[in-house]
Design a protein around this motif. Structure first.
Motif, PDB file in Angstrom:
ATOM      1  N   GLU A 109       0.882  -1.149  -0.121  1.00 39.95           N
ATOM      2  CA  GLU A 109      -0.047  -0.052  -0.054  1.00 39.95           C
ATOM      3  C   GLU A 109       0.705   1.113   0.012  1.00 39.95           C
ATOM      4  OE1 GLU A 109      -3.126   0.357  -0.489  1.00 39.95           O
ATOM      5  OE2 GLU A 109      -3.983  -1.597   0.317  1.00 39.95           O
ATOM      6  N   ILE A 110       0.432   2.229  -0.891  1.00 36.83           N
ATOM      7  CA  ILE A 110       1.214   3.288  -0.869  1.00 36.83           C
ATOM      8  C   ILE A 110       0.438   4.468  -0.162  1.00 36.83           C
ATOM      9  CG2 ILE A 110       1.940   5.431  -2.371  1.00 36.83           C
ATOM     10  CD1 ILE A 110       2.351   3.283  -4.685  1.00 36.83           C
ATOM     11  N   LEU A 111       0.899   4.841   0.946  1.00 36.65           N
ATOM     12  CA  LEU A 111       0.162   5.829   1.881  1.00 36.65           C
ATOM     13  C   LEU A 111      -0.023   7.171   1.455  1.00 36.65           C
ATOM     14  CD1 LEU A 111       1.999   4.468   5.169  1.00 36.65           C
ATOM     15  CD2 LEU A 111      -0.040   3.779   4.305  1.00 36.65           C
ATOM     16  N   SER A 112      -1.176   7.495   1.684  1.00 36.10           N
ATOM     17  CA  SER A 112      -1.607   8.954   1.515  1.00 36.10           C
ATOM     18  C   SER A 112      -2.231   9.694   2.532  1.00 36.10           C
ATOM     19  CB  SER A 112      -2.536   9.024   0.023  1.00 36.10           C
ATOM     20  OG  SER A 112      -3.953   8.489   0.359  1.00 36.10           O
ATOM     21  N   PRO A 113      -2.297  11.025   2.701  1.00 40.28           N
ATOM     22  CA  PRO A 113      -3.087  11.607   3.850  1.00 40.28           C
ATOM     23  C   PRO A 113      -4.451  11.091   3.938  1.00 40.28           C
ATOM     24  CG  PRO A 113      -1.534  13.343   2.543  1.00 40.28           C
ATOM     25  CD  PRO A 113      -1.815  11.969   1.700  1.00 40.28           C
ATOM     26  N   SER A 114      -5.360  10.842   2.781  1.00 42.75           N
ATOM     27  CA  SER A 114      -6.691  10.477   2.926  1.00 42.75           C
ATOM     28  C   SER A 114      -6.699   9.119   3.323  1.00 42.75           C
ATOM     29  CB  SER A 114      -7.400  11.033   1.726  1.00 42.75           C
ATOM     30  OG  SER A 114      -6.948  10.257   0.656  1.00 42.75           O
ATOM     31  N   THR A 115      -5.877   8.227   3.061  1.00 41.52           N
ATOM     32  CA  THR A 115      -6.016   6.893   3.296  1.00 41.52           C
ATOM     33  C   THR A 115      -5.219   6.152   4.544  1.00 41.52           C
ATOM     34  OG1 THR A 115      -4.376   6.102   1.583  1.00 41.52           O
ATOM     35  CG2 THR A 115      -6.618   6.538   0.862  1.00 41.52           C
ATOM     36  N   GLU A 116      -4.149   6.971   4.803  1.00 45.02           N
ATOM     37  CA  GLU A 116      -3.149   6.149   5.781  1.00 45.02           C
ATOM     38  C   GLU A 116      -3.806   5.587   7.053  1.00 45.02           C
ATOM     39  OE1 GLU A 116       1.035   7.143   8.047  1.00 45.02           O
ATOM     40  OE2 GLU A 116       0.201   8.764   6.763  1.00 45.02           O
ATOM     41  N   ASP A 117      -4.737   6.206   7.608  1.00 48.89           N
ATOM     42  CA  ASP A 117      -5.378   5.682   8.871  1.00 48.89           C
ATOM     43  C   ASP A 117      -6.045   4.606   8.517  1.00 48.89           C
ATOM     44  OD1 ASP A 117      -4.378   8.114  10.270  1.00 48.89           O
ATOM     45  OD2 ASP A 117      -6.249   9.195  10.404  1.00 48.89           O
ATOM     46  N   HIS A 118      -6.597   4.373   7.486  1.00 48.35           N
ATOM     47  CA  HIS A 118      -7.409   3.188   7.218  1.00 48.35           C
ATOM     48  C   HIS A 118      -6.293   2.203   6.825  1.00 48.35           C
ATOM     49  CE1 HIS A 118     -10.418   0.519   5.727  1.00 48.35           C
ATOM     50  NE2 HIS A 118     -10.042   0.690   4.587  1.00 48.35           N
ATOM     51  N   ASP A 119      -5.428   2.474   6.078  1.00 47.26           N
ATOM     52  CA  ASP A 119      -4.476   1.665   5.666  1.00 47.26           C
ATOM     53  C   ASP A 119      -3.652   1.076   6.730  1.00 47.26           C
ATOM     54  OD1 ASP A 119      -5.304   1.955   2.824  1.00 47.26           O
ATOM     55  OD2 ASP A 119      -3.429   3.181   2.540  1.00 47.26           O
ATOM     56  N   PHE A 125      -4.958  -4.781   9.651  1.00 42.58           N
ATOM     57  CA  PHE A 125      -5.186  -5.832  10.448  1.00 42.58           C
ATOM     58  C   PHE A 125      -5.984  -7.215   9.608  1.00 42.58           C
ATOM     59  CE2 PHE A 125      -8.710  -8.222  12.709  1.00 42.58           C
ATOM     60  CZ  PHE A 125      -8.097  -8.499  13.764  1.00 42.58           C
ATOM     61  N   ASP A 126      -6.728  -6.934   8.726  1.00 42.86           N
ATOM     62  CA  ASP A 126      -7.429  -7.824   7.778  1.00 42.86           C
ATOM     63  C   ASP A 126      -6.294  -8.550   6.842  1.00 42.86           C
ATOM     64  OD1 ASP A 126      -9.848  -7.426   8.787  1.00 42.86           O
ATOM     65  OD2 ASP A 126     -10.586  -5.809   7.208  1.00 42.86           O
ATOM     66  N   TYR A 127      -5.506  -7.691   6.546  1.00 43.57           N
ATOM     67  CA  TYR A 127      -4.405  -8.256   5.410  1.00 43.57           C
ATOM     68  C   TYR A 127      -3.599  -9.254   6.087  1.00 43.57           C
ATOM     69  CZ  TYR A 127      -4.868  -4.472   1.909  1.00 43.57           C
ATOM     70  OH  TYR A 127      -5.102  -3.464   0.678  1.00 43.57           O
ATOM     71  N   ARG A 128      -3.556  -9.213   7.455  1.00 47.29           N
ATOM     72  CA  ARG A 128      -2.554 -10.034   8.243  1.00 47.29           C
ATOM     73  C   ARG A 128      -3.639 -11.199   8.516  1.00 47.29           C
ATOM     74  NH1 ARG A 128      -0.601  -6.613  13.134  1.00 47.29           N
ATOM     75  NH2 ARG A 128      -0.539  -8.653  14.049  1.00 47.29           N
ATOM     76  N   SER A 129      -4.815 -11.310   8.235  1.00 47.64           N
ATOM     77  CA  SER A 129      -5.549 -12.542   8.536  1.00 47.64           C
ATOM     78  C   SER A 129      -5.708 -13.477   7.199  1.00 47.64           C
ATOM     79  CB  SER A 129      -7.097 -11.935   8.763  1.00 47.64           C
ATOM     80  OG  SER A 129      -7.649 -11.742   7.783  1.00 47.64           O
ATOM     81  N   ILE A 130      -5.047 -12.931   6.152  1.00 47.74           N
ATOM     82  CA  ILE A 130      -4.996 -13.901   4.946  1.00 47.74           C
ATOM     83  C   ILE A 130      -3.897 -14.829   5.097  1.00 47.74           C
ATOM     84  CG2 ILE A 130      -4.661 -13.720   2.377  1.00 47.74           C
ATOM     85  CD1 ILE A 130      -5.663 -10.971   2.193  1.00 47.74           C
ATOM     86  N   SER A 132      -1.997 -16.817   3.063  1.00 43.02           N
ATOM     87  CA  SER A 132      -1.081 -16.928   2.243  1.00 43.02           C
ATOM     88  C   SER A 132       0.146 -15.745   2.526  1.00 43.02           C
ATOM     89  CB  SER A 132      -1.761 -16.963   0.902  1.00 43.02           C
ATOM     90  OG  SER A 132      -2.380 -15.809   0.698  1.00 43.02           O
ATOM     91  N   VAL A 133      -0.485 -14.500   2.895  1.00 47.64           N
ATOM     92  CA  VAL A 133       0.210 -13.426   3.008  1.00 47.64           C
ATOM     93  C   VAL A 133       1.647 -13.588   3.778  1.00 47.64           C
ATOM     94  CG1 VAL A 133       0.397 -10.905   3.721  1.00 47.64           C
ATOM     95  CG2 VAL A 133      -1.578 -11.895   2.438  1.00 47.64           C
ATOM     96  N   GLN A 134       2.720 -13.200   3.320  1.00 44.47           N
ATOM     97  CA  GLN A 134       4.053 -13.406   4.031  1.00 44.47           C
ATOM     98  C   GLN A 134       4.537 -11.903   4.093  1.00 44.47           C
ATOM     99  OE1 GLN A 134       5.860 -16.187   4.672  1.00 44.47           O
ATOM    100  NE2 GLN A 134       3.729 -16.996   4.353  1.00 44.47           N
ATOM    101  N   SER A 135       4.043 -11.038   3.432  1.00 44.83           N
ATOM    102  CA  SER A 135       4.659  -9.585   3.902  1.00 44.83           C
ATOM    103  C   SER A 135       3.755  -8.490   3.153  1.00 44.83           C
ATOM    104  CB  SER A 135       6.006  -9.508   2.880  1.00 44.83           C
ATOM    105  OG  SER A 135       6.480  -8.339   3.184  1.00 44.83           O
ATOM    106  N   ILE A 136       3.625  -7.599   4.190  1.00 45.73           N
ATOM    107  CA  ILE A 136       2.897  -6.406   3.697  1.00 45.73           C
ATOM    108  C   ILE A 136       4.112  -5.311   4.088  1.00 45.73           C
ATOM    109  CG2 ILE A 136       1.022  -4.965   4.294  1.00 45.73           C
ATOM    110  CD1 ILE A 136       0.069  -7.532   5.955  1.00 45.73           C
ATOM    111  N   LEU A 137       4.077  -4.266   2.873  1.00 47.95           N
ATOM    112  CA  LEU A 137       4.653  -3.063   2.731  1.00 47.95           C
ATOM    113  C   LEU A 137       3.731  -1.869   2.879  1.00 47.95           C
ATOM    114  CD1 LEU A 137       7.042  -5.083   1.850  1.00 47.95           C
ATOM    115  CD2 LEU A 137       7.602  -3.472   0.300  1.00 47.95           C
ATOM    116  N   LEU A 138       4.429  -1.098   3.483  1.00 47.84           N
ATOM    117  CA  LEU A 138       3.610   0.576   3.398  1.00 47.84           C
ATOM    118  C   LEU A 138       4.507   1.340   3.238  1.00 47.84           C
ATOM    119  CD1 LEU A 138       1.661   0.184   6.961  1.00 47.84           C
ATOM    120  CD2 LEU A 138       0.913  -0.290   4.915  1.00 47.84           C
ATOM    121  N   VAL A 139       4.324   2.055   1.954  1.00 47.19           N
ATOM    122  CA  VAL A 139       5.435   3.141   1.316  1.00 47.19           C
ATOM    123  C   VAL A 139       4.784   4.400   1.426  1.00 47.19           C
ATOM    124  CG1 VAL A 139       6.485   3.631  -0.709  1.00 47.19           C
ATOM    125  CG2 VAL A 139       5.771   1.210  -0.250  1.00 47.19           C
TER     126      VAL A 139
END
Length: 191
Positions: A109-119, A125-130, A132-139
């Motif tokens: 996910e590429i963070l922006s002022p309008s989405t950062e809190d939600h991301d 939290f939901d991404y971590r529940s999948i 198969s997910v090994q890694s999550i990047l926040l840019v």
């Protein structure tokens, strides 16, 4: 902005609706949420990451998708569109439409002022529940900064951060890396 906020949609109704729309919408707990457009900087970073990762992913037998690949979260009551999603191995889809990925390996996910809190909140939290997910990047797009959450063998998650153009992020779960100099190439106004 939601569509008919007084109405609760089923996941099946959402998918039927979404597949007919020219604009993208996410789905959470019966509500359909319209997605906004992305800035020049957001698009530049997304392009840079795609260009940097594609040759590595091809070599590894992994496949990357930009912002239009929908992902069903572990709970079928949520669908989202990550900025970039990677699957290693055979992709699994929800149905024959092949537009809803079930088994992502890496989510970015590429963070922006309008989405950062939600991301950083419910979505993370939901991404971590999948499973198969090994890694999550926040840019970050306003400064040089990448956070990686890496799933460990015991199900715990470890956070690492990089904030220098000299840094290279080894992508957990796949044999690839992401140099920050590539991520932020030609991005104006970094602080």
């Amino acid at each position: 902005m939601s569509v008919e906020p007084q109405r609760k949609w089923t996941a099946e109704e959402y998918l039927a609706f979404e597949r007919q729309q020219p604009l993208r919408h996410e789905y959470q707990d019966g509500e359909i949420l319209a997605m906004g457009g992305a800035s020049r900087i957001h698009n530049r970073i997304s392009w840079n990451i795609t260009v940097a990762l594609d040759p590595q992913l091809s070599r590894l037998g992994c496949e990357g998708f930009a912002s239009d690949m929908r992902v069903r979260l572990a709970s079928s009551e949520r669908y989202t569109y990550p900025d970039i999603v990677v699957v290693c191995g055979e992709p699994e889809f929800e149905d024959a439409e092949l537009d809803t990925l079930l088994n992502p390996t890496l989510i970015l996910e590429i963070l922006s002022p309008s989405t950062e809190d939600h991301d950083r909140g419910r979505k993370l939290f939901d991404y971590r529940s999948i499973p198969s997910v090994q890694s999550i990047l926040l840019v970050a797009q306003d400064r040089v900064h990448v956070e990686q959450l890496a799933c460990q063998g015991d199900g715990s998650w470890v956070l690492t951060e990089a904030d220098s153009l000299d840094a290279v992020v080894p992508l957990h779960g796949i044999d690839a890396q992401l140099p920050l100099t590539d991520v932020y190439r030609r991005v104006p106004r970094l602080s």
